[in-house]
Write a protein that holds these residues in place. Structure first.
Motif, mmCIF file in Angstrom:
data_model
loop_
_atom_site.group_PDB
_atom_site.id
_atom_site.type_symbol
_atom_site.label_atom_id
_atom_site.label_comp_id
_atom_site.label_asym_id
_atom_site.label_seq_id
_atom_site.Cartn_x
_atom_site.Cartn_y
_atom_site.Cartn_z
ATOM 1 N N ASN A 1 21.966 59.092 122.944
ATOM 2 C CA ASN A 1 23.355 59.435 122.710
ATOM 3 C C ASN A 1 23.520 61.123 122.816
ATOM 4 O OD1 ASN A 1 25.995 59.529 121.187
ATOM 5 N ND2 ASN A 1 24.657 60.650 119.840
ATOM 6 N N ALA A 2 22.602 61.754 122.501
ATOM 7 C CA ALA A 2 22.658 63.230 122.606
ATOM 8 C C ALA A 2 23.131 63.621 123.858
ATOM 9 C CB ALA A 2 21.326 63.840 122.226
ATOM 10 N N PHE B 1 9.689 56.696 125.472
ATOM 11 C CA PHE B 1 9.829 55.331 124.756
ATOM 12 C C PHE B 1 9.555 54.258 125.404
ATOM 13 C CE2 PHE B 1 11.492 58.601 121.743
ATOM 14 C CZ PHE B 1 11.186 58.055 120.646
ATOM 15 N N LEU B 2 9.191 54.377 126.805
ATOM 16 C CA LEU B 2 9.159 52.878 127.809
ATOM 17 C C LEU B 2 8.073 52.184 127.069
ATOM 18 C CD1 LEU B 2 10.262 51.563 129.966
ATOM 19 C CD2 LEU B 2 8.812 52.908 131.588
ATOM 20 N N PRO B 3 6.800 52.548 126.923
ATOM 21 C CA PRO B 3 5.646 51.633 126.286
ATOM 22 C C PRO B 3 6.365 51.015 125.053
ATOM 23 C CG PRO B 3 4.902 53.659 127.032
ATOM 24 C CD PRO B 3 6.259 53.965 126.902
ATOM 25 N N LEU B 4 6.922 51.585 124.132
ATOM 26 C CA LEU B 4 7.280 51.009 122.999
ATOM 27 C C LEU B 4 8.557 49.920 123.234
ATOM 28 C CD1 LEU B 4 7.465 54.032 120.546
ATOM 29 C CD2 LEU B 4 5.628 52.446 120.943
ATOM 30 N N LEU B 5 9.441 50.258 124.307
ATOM 31 C CA LEU B 5 10.399 49.438 124.800
ATOM 32 C C LEU B 5 9.717 47.853 125.204
ATOM 33 C CD1 LEU B 5 13.034 51.861 126.106
ATOM 34 C CD2 LEU B 5 13.674 50.143 124.183
ATOM 35 N N GLN B 6 8.647 48.315 126.000
ATOM 36 C CA GLN B 6 7.838 47.086 126.587
ATOM 37 C C GLN B 6 7.219 46.173 125.675
ATOM 38 O OE1 GLN B 6 6.054 49.690 129.516
ATOM 39 N NE2 GLN B 6 7.078 48.767 131.293
ATOM 40 N N ALA B 7 7.070 46.839 124.468
ATOM 41 C CA ALA B 7 6.286 46.073 123.372
ATOM 42 C C ALA B 7 7.196 45.276 122.735
ATOM 43 C CB ALA B 7 5.510 46.872 122.375
ATOM 44 N N ALA B 8 8.721 45.378 122.829
ATOM 45 C CA ALA B 8 9.737 44.428 122.384
ATOM 46 C C ALA B 8 9.901 43.269 123.005
ATOM 47 C CB ALA B 8 10.740 45.350 122.115
ATOM 48 N N ALA B 9 10.357 42.240 122.266
ATOM 49 C CA ALA B 9 10.731 40.919 122.954
ATOM 50 C C ALA B 9 12.203 41.055 123.851
ATOM 51 C CB ALA B 9 10.922 39.967 121.899
ATOM 52 N N ARG B 10 12.957 41.737 123.436
ATOM 53 C CA ARG B 10 14.246 41.644 123.941
ATOM 54 C C ARG B 10 14.765 43.209 123.994
ATOM 55 N NH1 ARG B 10 14.615 37.005 121.326
ATOM 56 N NH2 ARG B 10 15.979 37.990 119.592
ATOM 57 N N PRO B 11 14.061 44.100 124.739
ATOM 58 C CA PRO B 11 14.422 45.447 124.601
ATOM 59 C C PRO B 11 15.654 45.931 125.392
ATOM 60 C CG PRO B 11 12.794 45.185 126.303
ATOM 61 C CD PRO B 11 12.786 43.987 125.703
ATOM 62 N N ALA B 12 16.453 46.965 124.813
ATOM 63 C CA ALA B 12 17.646 47.406 125.531
ATOM 64 C C ALA B 12 17.688 49.062 125.400
ATOM 65 C CB ALA B 12 18.886 46.714 124.646
ATOM 66 N N VAL B 13 18.226 49.615 126.371
ATOM 67 C CA VAL B 13 18.595 50.877 126.543
ATOM 68 C C VAL B 13 19.999 51.035 126.525
ATOM 69 C CG1 VAL B 13 18.158 53.082 127.616
ATOM 70 C CG2 VAL B 13 16.348 51.326 127.310
ATOM 71 N N VAL B 14 20.662 51.962 125.937
ATOM 72 C CA VAL B 14 21.950 52.160 125.856
ATOM 73 C C VAL B 14 22.272 53.675 125.986
ATOM 74 C CG1 VAL B 14 24.373 52.129 124.843
ATOM 75 C CG2 VAL B 14 22.625 50.202 124.511
ATOM 76 N N ASN B 15 22.675 53.996 127.225
ATOM 77 C CA ASN B 15 22.975 55.238 127.768
ATOM 78 C C ASN B 15 24.460 55.579 127.514
ATOM 79 O OD1 ASN B 15 20.574 55.799 128.493
ATOM 80 N ND2 ASN B 15 21.003 55.003 130.647
ATOM 81 N N VAL B 16 24.970 56.730 126.434
ATOM 82 C CA VAL B 16 26.297 57.000 126.303
ATOM 83 C C VAL B 16 26.653 57.955 127.329
ATOM 84 C CG1 VAL B 16 27.570 57.923 124.364
ATOM 85 C CG2 VAL B 16 25.804 56.918 123.712
ATOM 86 N N SER B 17 27.639 57.385 128.130
ATOM 87 C CA SER B 17 28.180 57.875 129.052
ATOM 88 C C SER B 17 29.688 58.424 128.795
ATOM 89 C CB SER B 17 27.875 57.113 130.560
ATOM 90 O OG SER B 17 28.432 57.844 131.482
ATOM 91 N N SER B 18 30.362 58.285 130.103
ATOM 92 C CA SER B 18 31.865 58.556 130.018
ATOM 93 C C SER B 18 32.495 58.054 131.138
ATOM 94 C CB SER B 18 32.160 60.243 129.714
ATOM 95 O OG SER B 18 33.496 60.391 129.855
ATOM 96 N N SER B 19 33.711 57.718 131.006
ATOM 97 C CA SER B 19 34.483 57.381 132.333
ATOM 98 C C SER B 19 34.712 58.513 133.132
ATOM 99 C CB SER B 19 35.884 56.856 131.854
ATOM 100 O OG SER B 19 36.690 57.819 131.116
ATOM 101 N N LEU B 20 34.403 59.840 132.659
ATOM 102 C CA LEU B 20 34.451 60.921 133.527
ATOM 103 C C LEU B 20 33.043 60.931 134.298
ATOM 104 C CD1 LEU B 20 35.629 63.681 131.004
ATOM 105 C CD2 LEU B 20 36.978 62.410 132.848
#
Length: 236
Positions: A81-82, A117-136
């Motif tokens: 988000n940052a 954080f990729l190794p920690l995401l890969q340790a999850a059952a159903r991992p997700a990454v949400v990138n806060v973007s913009s229509s711009l």
């Protein structure tokens, strides 16, 4: 089992409101902050875990990931988000250094954080990454903004910001292809009144955070990669 969620830039605005919503839904949220004091204050107000992380600093990002690894062992959802707005000067006046500063947060910061954080995401059952973007950051919209008034709340030819969000969207697409077991999406929260735009946005942070929280909780079967707004898909 609780959902472990990391949100960067969570001390205010969209990050704070997204954290609040996800905690309300039962997530254990690590609220990322560059400043330890503000991070502690925000985490206390939210009922979150404070996480010191400066996404422009590789060592800081790695230390944050190591801390979450030690405490939680995995990450189910990472919300990048940052971000910063950068200069609003005419495109012809901006220098490469101007763009580099914006890209260091909006693009390279997401790369640093996702990689750490990729190794920690890969340790999850159903991992997700949400990138806060913009229509711009949509190439289609920037090529013809008048044709997309159904999506746009406002458009501006912001060379640094728009191009950085377009690059972030490319990260979404490539990470999703590289890691098909991880759901990777970009979201457009809309023209939200935050510090990023001097609170000139046309909607509240509650409205803007809704699409971020929805993407973070979409679960199995959600499209990946995807570029999503409040009313549905946004053109890449």
């Amino acid at each position: 089992m609780t959902t472990i969620t990391v949100i960067t830039g969570a001390t205010k605005g969209l990050g704070f409101e997204t954290a609040r919503r996800l905690i309300e839904q039962g997530h254990t949220v690590y609220a990322g902050a560059r400043d330890a004091h503000r991070g502690e204050q925000a985490a206390k107000a939210l009922g979150a875990r404070p996480l010191l992380i400066d996404i422009t600093d590789e060592a800081s990002v790695d230390a944050a990931a190591q801390r979450v690894r030690a405490e939680a062992g995995r990450v189910d959802v990472l919300v990048n988000n940052a971000g910063i707005a950068g200069p609003a000067a005419p495109a012809g006046e901006l220098t490469a250094a101007d763009l580099q500063q914006v890209f260091d947060t909006n693009v390279f910061g997401a790369v640093r954080t996702t990689r750490a954080f990729l190794p920690l995401l890969q340790a999850a059952a159903r991992p997700a990454v949400v990138n806060v973007s913009s229509s711009l950051g949509s190439l289609a919209i920037n090529a013809g903004p008048a044709a997309h008034t159904d999506i746009l709340q406002a458009w501006a030819p912001l060379l640094a910001y728009n191009s950085s969000k377009a690059a972030l969207n490319m990260l979404t697409a490539v990470y999703a292809q590289a890691f098909p077991h991880i759901s990777v999406v970009s979201v457009d929260p809309g023209f939200t009144a935050t510090d990023l735009n001097g609170h000139q946005g046309t909607q509240s942070v509650e409205d803007g955070a809704a699409v971020i929280a929805a993407a973070a909780t979409a679960g199995p079967g959600a499209p990946s990669p995807a570029f999503l707004g409040a009313t549905g898909p946004v053109p890449w």
